[in-house]
Design an enzyme around this catalytic site. Structure first.
Site, PDB file in Angstrom:
ATOM      1  N   ASP A   1     -24.676 109.229   6.472  1.00  0.00           N
ATOM      2  CA  ASP A   1     -24.102 110.452   7.036  1.00  0.00           C
ATOM      3  C   ASP A   1     -22.833 110.805   6.277  1.00  0.00           C
ATOM      4  OD1 ASP A   1     -25.542 111.042   9.759  1.00  0.00           O
ATOM      5  OD2 ASP A   1     -25.202 108.880   9.726  1.00  0.00           O
TER       6      ASP A   1
ATOM      7  N   TYR B   1     -18.848 111.555   5.958  1.00  0.00           N
ATOM      8  CA  TYR B   1     -17.675 111.109   6.711  1.00  0.00           C
ATOM      9  C   TYR B   1     -17.337 112.168   7.753  1.00  0.00           C
ATOM     10  CZ  TYR B   1     -16.975 107.845   2.796  1.00  0.00           C
ATOM     11  OH  TYR B   1     -17.125 106.865   1.853  1.00  0.00           O
TER      12      TYR B   1
ATOM     13  N   PHE C   1     -20.465 108.596  -0.077  1.00  0.00           N
ATOM     14  CA  PHE C   1     -19.417 107.606  -0.319  1.00  0.00           C
ATOM     15  C   PHE C   1     -18.142 108.177  -0.952  1.00  0.00           C
ATOM     16  CE2 PHE C   1     -23.362 105.080  -0.279  1.00  0.00           C
ATOM     17  CZ  PHE C   1     -23.037 104.150   0.695  1.00  0.00           C
TER      18      PHE C   1
ATOM     19  N   HIS D   1     -24.812  96.482   2.679  1.00  0.00           N
ATOM     20  CA  HIS D   1     -23.957  97.671   2.609  1.00  0.00           C
ATOM     21  C   HIS D   1     -22.529  97.280   2.231  1.00  0.00           C
ATOM     22  CE1 HIS D   1     -22.004 101.392   3.993  1.00  0.00           C
ATOM     23  NE2 HIS D   1     -23.200 101.948   3.885  1.00  0.00           N
TER      24      HIS D   1
END
Length: 245
Positions: free
Chosen positions: A90, A92, A103, A212
């Site tokens: 998703d 931020y 990212f 992750h």
């Protein structure tokens, strides 16, 4: 819900999301991708998604990123220029953070924890500081598709736009890359990304997987996984220009 697509000879097309107050939000998508995805905009799930976004915007909810950045990952990295795919989940959901690239945050915005760990692993992997500090746009310009599974989010509400249709759209993007391109690198961090791209043909493409980079898992296998050097080794082996990470 009205949709207007410019002539396909132009460098991009405009998708108009009509709001309840009569105004519209214009979202542009380059023809490099529109030529591949045009049929998706006629499907019911996309019409429903546009209706949902229209209602959210008409209700004056803060949606991230801004409308002109919904397709930023696609617009910065044309279909035929993709070399690497880094799949996020998703955008931020804090003010000023999301700008359409997974990212990544704009210059001057404090890097979130996952991005900090990504930058740490670049140094660990390549023995030098990363070429970026917070904004990963230069990666996108080199052919790194920084794609989130869901392309919008409501302020302060993580995962608030999951299940509204974006996942079907980004599934199609991955499918097109898998089917129509050769020798791509898919970097899949965490079980969510790995499940979403599980169908990628590993005989045609390089798949790099690890946990992750979030603080909850980074030290259980992300740090030390060396995805950046692995990607460049593969690209070089296939006579493709390496990424300046």
């Amino acid at each position: 819900m009205h949709e207007s697509l410019n002539d396909s000879s132009s460098p991009n097309a405009t998708i108009n999301i009509q709001l309840q107050n009569g105004t519209s939000a214009k979202v542009q998508l380059t023809n490099s991708w529109l030529n591949e995805l045009r049929e998706e905009f006629e499907k019911d799930y996309m019409k429903n998604l546009k209706g949902f976004l229209s209602q959210e915007l008409a209700a004056k909810k803060n949606i991230y990123p801004k409308g002109n950045l919904y397709f930023e990952a696609l617009n910065r990295t044309p279909f035929d220029k993709v070399k690497v795919v880094i799949l996020g989940q998703d955008p931020y959901h804090g003010p000023g953070q999301a700008h359409g690239l997974s990212f990544s945050v704009p210059e001057g915005v404090r890097p979130p924890p996952s991005l900090i760990n990504i930058l740490k692993e670049i140094k660990n992997d390549l023995g030098r500081e990363a070429s970026v500090r917070e904004n990963l746009s230069s990666w996108a310009d080199q052919g790194v598709l920084l794609l989130n599974s869901v392309l919008t989010v409501e302020e302060g509400k993580a995962a608030s736009h999951q299940g509204k249709g974006w996942e079907l759209f980004t599934d199609k993007i991955i499918q097109l890359l898998n089917d129509k391109r050769d020798n791509l690198v898919f970097i899949l961090w965490g079980s969510y990304a790995q499940k979403k791209a599980a169908f990628v043909d590993r005989n045609k493409h390089k798949v790099i997987e690890s946990v992750h980079p979030s603080p909850l898992s980074a030290h259980r296998g992300f740090i030390g996984s060396k995805p950046f050097s692995k990607a460049n080794i593969y690209l070089k082996a296939h006579q493709l220009e390496e990424i300046n990470w």
